[in-house]
Write a protein that holds these residues in place. Structure first.
Motif, PDB file in Angstrom:
ATOM      1  N   THR A 249       2.956  -8.436  36.093  1.00  0.00           N
ATOM      2  CA  THR A 249       1.703  -7.932  35.565  1.00  0.00           C
ATOM      3  C   THR A 249       1.171  -8.911  34.543  1.00  0.00           C
TER       4      THR A 249
ATOM      5  N   GLN B 111      -1.511  -9.406  31.577  1.00  0.00           N
ATOM      6  CA  GLN B 111      -2.361  -8.629  30.701  1.00  0.00           C
ATOM      7  C   GLN B 111      -3.771  -9.225  30.667  1.00  0.00           C
ATOM      8  N   ASP B 112      -4.754  -8.359  30.460  1.00  0.00           N
ATOM      9  CA  ASP B 112      -6.116  -8.848  30.306  1.00  0.00           C
ATOM     10  C   ASP B 112      -6.165  -9.813  29.122  1.00  0.00           C
TER      11      ASP B 112
ATOM     12  N   GLU C   3      -7.805 -11.823  45.393  1.00  0.00           N
ATOM     13  CA  GLU C   3      -7.907 -11.161  44.093  1.00  0.00           C
ATOM     14  C   GLU C   3      -8.779 -11.953  43.126  1.00  0.00           C
TER      15      GLU C   3
ATOM     16  N   ARG D  54     -12.551 -10.467  42.070  1.00  0.00           N
ATOM     17  CA  ARG D  54     -12.689 -10.097  40.665  1.00  0.00           C
ATOM     18  C   ARG D  54     -13.788 -10.892  39.969  1.00  0.00           C
TER      19      ARG D  54
ATOM     20  N   LYS E 206     -13.461  -7.940  33.374  1.00  0.00           N
ATOM     21  CA  LYS E 206     -13.275  -7.390  34.721  1.00  0.00           C
ATOM     22  C   LYS E 206     -12.497  -8.342  35.624  1.00  0.00           C
TER      23      LYS E 206
ATOM     24  N   ALA F  15      -8.754  -7.646  34.686  1.00  0.00           N
ATOM     25  CA  ALA F  15      -8.299  -6.267  34.506  1.00  0.00           C
ATOM     26  C   ALA F  15      -7.376  -5.827  35.636  1.00  0.00           C
ATOM     27  N   GLY F  16      -6.199  -5.357  35.274  1.00  0.00           N
ATOM     28  CA  GLY F  16      -5.280  -4.785  36.259  1.00  0.00           C
ATOM     29  C   GLY F  16      -4.615  -5.777  37.183  1.00  0.00           C
TER      30      GLY F  16
ATOM     31  N   SER G 104      -1.401  -5.025  39.298  1.00  0.00           N
ATOM     32  CA  SER G 104      -1.185  -3.580  39.451  1.00  0.00           C
ATOM     33  C   SER G 104      -2.302  -2.914  40.248  1.00  0.00           C
ATOM     34  N   VAL G 105      -3.516  -3.425  40.126  1.00  0.00           N
ATOM     35  CA  VAL G 105      -4.649  -2.948  40.917  1.00  0.00           C
ATOM     36  C   VAL G 105      -4.977  -4.038  41.930  1.00  0.00           C
ATOM     37  N   TRP G 106      -4.985  -3.675  43.214  1.00  0.00           N
ATOM     38  CA  TRP G 106      -5.129  -4.667  44.278  1.00  0.00           C
ATOM     39  C   TRP G 106      -6.472  -4.501  44.976  1.00  0.00           C
ATOM     40  N   GLU G 107      -7.405  -5.390  44.654  1.00  0.00           N
ATOM     41  CA  GLU G 107      -8.715  -5.341  45.290  1.00  0.00           C
ATOM     42  C   GLU G 107      -8.639  -5.647  46.781  1.00  0.00           C
TER      43      GLU G 107
END
Length: 474
Positions: free
Chosen positions: A2, A4-5, A140, A144, A257, A260-261, A264-267
Motif C-alpha cells: 500500500t 500512502q497518498d 492504475e 488515476r 486523486k 488515493a488508495g 487497495s482500490v483497483w481502478e
C-alpha cells in the motif's frame, strides 16, 4: 503493498509501479486484466488486416526505419524495432474504436498500455507474470491521472486523455517490465511530460490522428522508460510540479486523486469493454434503441423521429453539430455520429465492425439518420462519471416509446459472460487466423501469468505462413 497518498504524486506512482508484483494483486484484478488483454489482441489482429488507416501506418513505419527489428506487431509476420512495435500496436488496438473504456476517466486504458508493456518485455525478456503486473500498474497510473485532471475540464481544453494520460501509464508499464526502481520510473514520468499530447481535433474531419496519437503514447512511454533506465536526467516532479502535467493540462486538477488508495482500490476493475465498435458514449443509447426495437417490434419505415439523450460530454463528442453528425462519410465519422449509430442499431438490432462497410452508404440507414436528434439528458449527467448513460425516445406512426439505460452493456455492473467475450474475440480474429491458432492465442493470453516470455504469445497472433507451392501450381 500500500502506498500512502503523498503530495509527491510523481514519486508515489513511480514507487507503486516499480514495486507491484502479481502477489500484490487480487485474483479478480489479475483475471480482469487478462480479459482486457484478450479483448485488445482481438481488435489489433483485425485492425492489422482491415482498418483503413493500417496501410498508411505500416508504410510510414517502414520509411522511418522501424522495420527489420526483433519486436512483434500484433497480426504481422514482420519484425520491428521496439518503439515501432509499440507505436503500431497502440494504433492498431485503437483503430476500430472497439477497445476498452473507463467511464470515470473517460479514457481507453489498454491501447497505450498493453503495447508499451509488450515492447519493453521483449527488450528485457521478463516473464508473463511481470508483464501482467506491469500492465495493471500502467492501467492504475493512466486512469488515476485522468481522474485527477477531471476529464470534462480536460476535454473542454481540447485534449484526448487516452493519449495525454496514456503516455504516463505506458511509461509505468514499460518501466516495470524493464525492472526500473521507483526513482527511475518517476524520472520516466518527467520525460513523458515532454511527450504528452493528444488533441480532439480529429472530431472535426474524421481523421486518423486519434489512433496515431494513442500509438504514439505507447511508443513515447517506451522511449521515456528506456531513457530513464540509462540514467537520463529528468524532471523529478513531472506529474505534480509547478509546471507539471496536472498543473498544465486542466484548470482544477486534484493531485491527491492520482495516488488515493494505491494498492487497495483497483481502478482496473472499473474498466469496461465495448460490445459495439464506436465511441463509448453511444453505447447506452444504442442499447436503449435496441431494447425498444425488440420490445415493440419497431420497423425503420414506421419511425418518424428518434430523440437520443446524452450527458454533456457525450453531446460534445457524438451529438453535434447535428447536421454534420447526420452526414457521416468515413468510418471515423460513423464512430462518432450518434445519429448514424442510432439509425444502424434500429435497423440491425445490433452493430459490428463489418456493418460500417454497408451502412455508411445505405440509403435507408442514412435517411433514418436524418430523423435522429440529440439532447442533453439530466439523468445522463447525473449518472456521469460513474456511467455513460443514455436514453432513447422513438416516435412511430403507432405511438411513442421511451427508455433510459444507466449502465451500458460491457460495464463492470453489466459485464459480459465469458462466452460473450470469446465470441467478440473469435468474430474479430476468425477472418485472419486459423481456428486452432486463434484458440491457442486466446489460451496463451488467459494464462499470461504462466508464460515464460511474451514473444511466444505474440507469435501466435501472426497468420501462419502460407505453404510453399509446388512448381506449376497456381
Amino acid at each position: 503493498m500500500t502506498v500512502q497518498d503523498s503530495l509527491d504524486v510523481t514519486r508515489a506512482l513511480g514507487d507503486f509501479a516499480a514495486g507491484l508484483t502479481l502477489s500484490d494483486i487480487p485474483e479478480d484484478v489479475a483475471s480482469r486484466a487478462k480479459t482486457l488483454i484478450l479483448d485488445t489482441m482481438g481488435i489489433a489482429v483485425r485492425a492489422q488486416h482491415e482498418a483503413p488507416s493500417t496501410p498508411s501506418l505500416i508504410a510510414a513505419a517502414r520509411a522511418l526505419g522501424y522495420a527489420n527489428g526483433s519486436s512483434r506487431v500484433i497480426g504481422s509476420r514482420d519484425g520491428w524495432t521496439p518503439p515501432g512495435a509499440a507505436w503500431l500496436n497502440g494504433a492498431l488496438a485503437h483503430s476500430l474504436d472497439f477497445d476498452d473504456t473507463h467511464a470515470g476517466g473517460s479514457i481507453h486504458p489498454s491501447a497505450p498500455i498493453v503495447p508499451a508493456a509488450f515492447a519493453a518485455a521483449e527488450m528485457s525478456g521478463c516473464d508473463g507474470a511481470t508483464v501482467l503486473a506491469a500492465i495493471i500498474a500502467g492501467y492504475e497510473v493512466q486512469i488515476r491521472l485522468s481522474l485527477a485532471l477531471n476529464p470534462i475540464d480536460h476535454y473542454n481544453r481540447g485534449y484526448h486523455p487516452t493519449a495525454t494520460c496514456g503516455v504516463f501509464g505506458a511509461a509505468a508499464a514499460a518501466g516495470r517490465c524493464l525492472g526500473l526502481s521507483g526513482e527511475r520510473i518517476a524520472a520516466s514520468f518527467g520525460i513523458a511530460l515532454s511527450q504528452s499530447a493528444g488533441s480532439l481535433e480529429f472530431l472535426a474531419e474524421g481523421s486518423w490522428s486519434k489512433l496515431f496519437q494513442v500509438g504514439w503514447a505507447a511508443q513515447s512511454g517506451v522511449v521515456a522508460a528506456r531513457l530513464a533506465a540509462e540514467d537520463f536526467k529528468a524532471p523529478a516532479h513531472g506529474i505534480d510540479g509547478k509546471r507539471g502535467f496536472l498543473a498544465l493540462y486542466a484548470p482544477n486538477a486534484t493531485p491527491a486523486k492520482a495516488a488515493a488508495g494505491l494498492g487497495s482500490v483497483w481502478e482496473t476493475l472499473n474498466v469496461a469493454v465495448k460490445p459495439y465498435p464506436s465511441c463509448r458514449y453511444s453505447h447506452a443509447p444504442m442499447d436503449a434503441v435496441m431494447e425498444l426495437r425488440a420490445a415493440n417490434d419497431i420497423k425503420a419505415e414506421e419511425v418518424t423521429a428518434i430523440r437520443i439523450g446524452l450527458p454533456a460530454n457525450g453531446m460534445t463528442i457524438i451529438g453535434g453539430p447535428i447536421e454534420m453528425k447526420r452526414k457521416p462519410v468515413t468510418v471515423v465519422d460513423g464512430q462518432f455520429s450518434m445519429p448514424f449509430l442510432a439509425a444502424a442499431a434500429l435497423r440491425l438490432g445490433g452493430f459490428g465492425w463489418d456493418d460500417y462497410k454497408t451502412h455508411l452508404t445505405d440509403k435507408t440507414t442514412l435517411d433514418l439518420t436524418n430523423k435522429v436528434s440529440c439532447e442533453l439528458d439530466a439523468r445522463c449527467d447525473a449518472a456521469f462519471p460513474v456511467n455513460m448513460a443514455g436514453s432513447a425516445t422513438i416516435e412511430t406512426t403507432r405511438g411513442s416509446f421511451e427508455t433510459f439505460v444507466e449502465v451500458p452493456k460491457g460495464e463492470p455492473d453489466n459485464w459480459p459472460s465469458e462466452d460473450e467475450h470469446r465470441a467478440k474475440f473469435d468474430a474479430l480474429v476468425d477472418p485472419c487466423l486459423a481456428p486452432e491458432r486463434a484458440a491457442a492465442l486466446a489460451e496463451a493470453i488467459l494464462s499470461l501469468d504462466r508464460q515464460t516470455a511474451i514473444a511466444g504469445v505474440l507469435d501466435l497472433s501472426r497468420p501462419a505462413p502460407q505453404p510453399l507451392r509446388a512448381a506449376g501450381e497456381e
